[in-house]
Scaffold this active site. Structure first.
Site, PDB file in Angstrom:
ATOM      1  N   TYR A  55       8.886   9.454 -65.171  1.00 53.84           N
ATOM      2  CA  TYR A  55       8.715   8.348 -66.106  1.00 53.84           C
ATOM      3  C   TYR A  55       7.354   7.667 -65.934  1.00 53.84           C
ATOM      4  CZ  TYR A  55      13.783   8.801 -66.749  1.00 53.84           C
ATOM      5  OH  TYR A  55      15.044   9.277 -67.009  1.00 53.84           O
ATOM      6  N   GLU A  61      24.569  11.736 -60.334  1.00 57.71           N
ATOM      7  CA  GLU A  61      24.415  10.331 -59.947  1.00 57.71           C
ATOM      8  C   GLU A  61      25.515   9.873 -58.989  1.00 57.71           C
ATOM      9  OE1 GLU A  61      23.982   8.104 -63.605  1.00 57.71           O
ATOM     10  OE2 GLU A  61      21.899   8.768 -63.809  1.00 57.71           O
ATOM     11  N   GLY A  82      12.491  17.147 -71.408  1.00 59.77           N
ATOM     12  CA  GLY A  82      12.655  15.711 -71.187  1.00 59.77           C
ATOM     13  C   GLY A  82      11.539  14.914 -71.826  1.00 59.77           C
ATOM     14  N   TYR A 112      19.062  13.597 -70.112  1.00 63.57           N
ATOM     15  CA  TYR A 112      19.454  14.642 -69.173  1.00 63.57           C
ATOM     16  C   TYR A 112      18.989  15.988 -69.684  1.00 63.57           C
ATOM     17  CZ  TYR A 112      22.402  17.518 -66.138  1.00 63.57           C
ATOM     18  OH  TYR A 112      22.858  18.434 -65.221  1.00 63.57           O
ATOM     19  N   VAL A 113      18.436  16.764 -68.761  1.00 63.23           N
ATOM     20  CA  VAL A 113      18.092  18.160 -69.021  1.00 63.23           C
ATOM     21  C   VAL A 113      18.739  18.962 -67.901  1.00 63.23           C
ATOM     22  CG1 VAL A 113      16.237  19.858 -69.187  1.00 63.23           C
ATOM     23  CG2 VAL A 113      15.923  17.566 -70.170  1.00 63.23           C
ATOM     24  N   GLU A 152      20.368   5.213 -73.112  1.00 65.83           N
ATOM     25  CA  GLU A 152      21.498   5.165 -72.185  1.00 65.83           C
ATOM     26  C   GLU A 152      21.460   6.339 -71.214  1.00 65.83           C
ATOM     27  OE1 GLU A 152      24.892   3.924 -70.238  1.00 65.83           O
ATOM     28  OE2 GLU A 152      23.658   2.813 -71.649  1.00 65.83           O
TER      29      GLU A 152
END
Length: 158
Positions: free
Chosen positions: A131, A24, A97, A86-87, A83
């Site tokens: 998502y 990120e 995921g 992560y994979v 929060e």
């Protein structure tokens, strides 16, 4: 396999938190220590919870979901705020995921929670597509605000 994290998983979770922060482009902001994570997840008053994805072939922890409860005054019930999900990159595409999210959704349904929600960086197109493929939808019209460091201390009177 998805299971609740244990204290023995904290080093792996901590390492993946750092990997996520690097992805990120914010590694310099990821200052949490293993001890802080251990206390938050397994201390006397846990403030957060975690589940891990474990590879079937070797038992390696390959992903995690770290979450906590929130509350909707409109619905009158708790929800789950995810929060971090992560994979590890080399393990993506194996369903880890989705399985982590499915476990959190199961917890919500089982406990009568009204929401499972999270934030995603607007440039993270692969995650957004993932998502949305699960039925999640962005919440237009809301902007996240945050106080940290000097601004937080100033408002808090310190």
């Amino acid at each position: 396999m998805i299971r609740r994290a244990t204290a023995a998983d904290v080093p792996a979770i901590h390492a993946m938190v750092r990997e996520l922060a690097d992805y990120e482009k914010a590694l310099d902001e990821a200052n949490a220590t293993e001890e802080q994570l251990r206390e938050a997840l397994f201390g006397e008053l846990p403030a957060a919870y975690a589940h891990v994805a474990v590879a079937d072939e070797d038992g390696e922890v390959v992903g995690f979901a770290l979450w906590f409860l929130n509350f909707s005054t409109w619905r009158g019930v708790h929800g789950v705020y995810l929060e971090d999900l992560y994979v590890r990159p080399e393990r993506r595409g194996g369903g880890h995921g989705k399985a982590l999210l499915a476990e959190l959704a199961r917890i919500c349904v089982e406990r009568g929670y009204g929401r499972l929600e999270w934030s995603v960086l607007d440039w993270n197109a692969p995650s957004i597509a993932f998502y949305e493929s699960l039925g999640a939808r962005p919440q237009d019209g809301w902007t996240v605000y945050r106080l940290t460091d000097g601004a937080l201390a100033g408002l808090g009177g310190r």
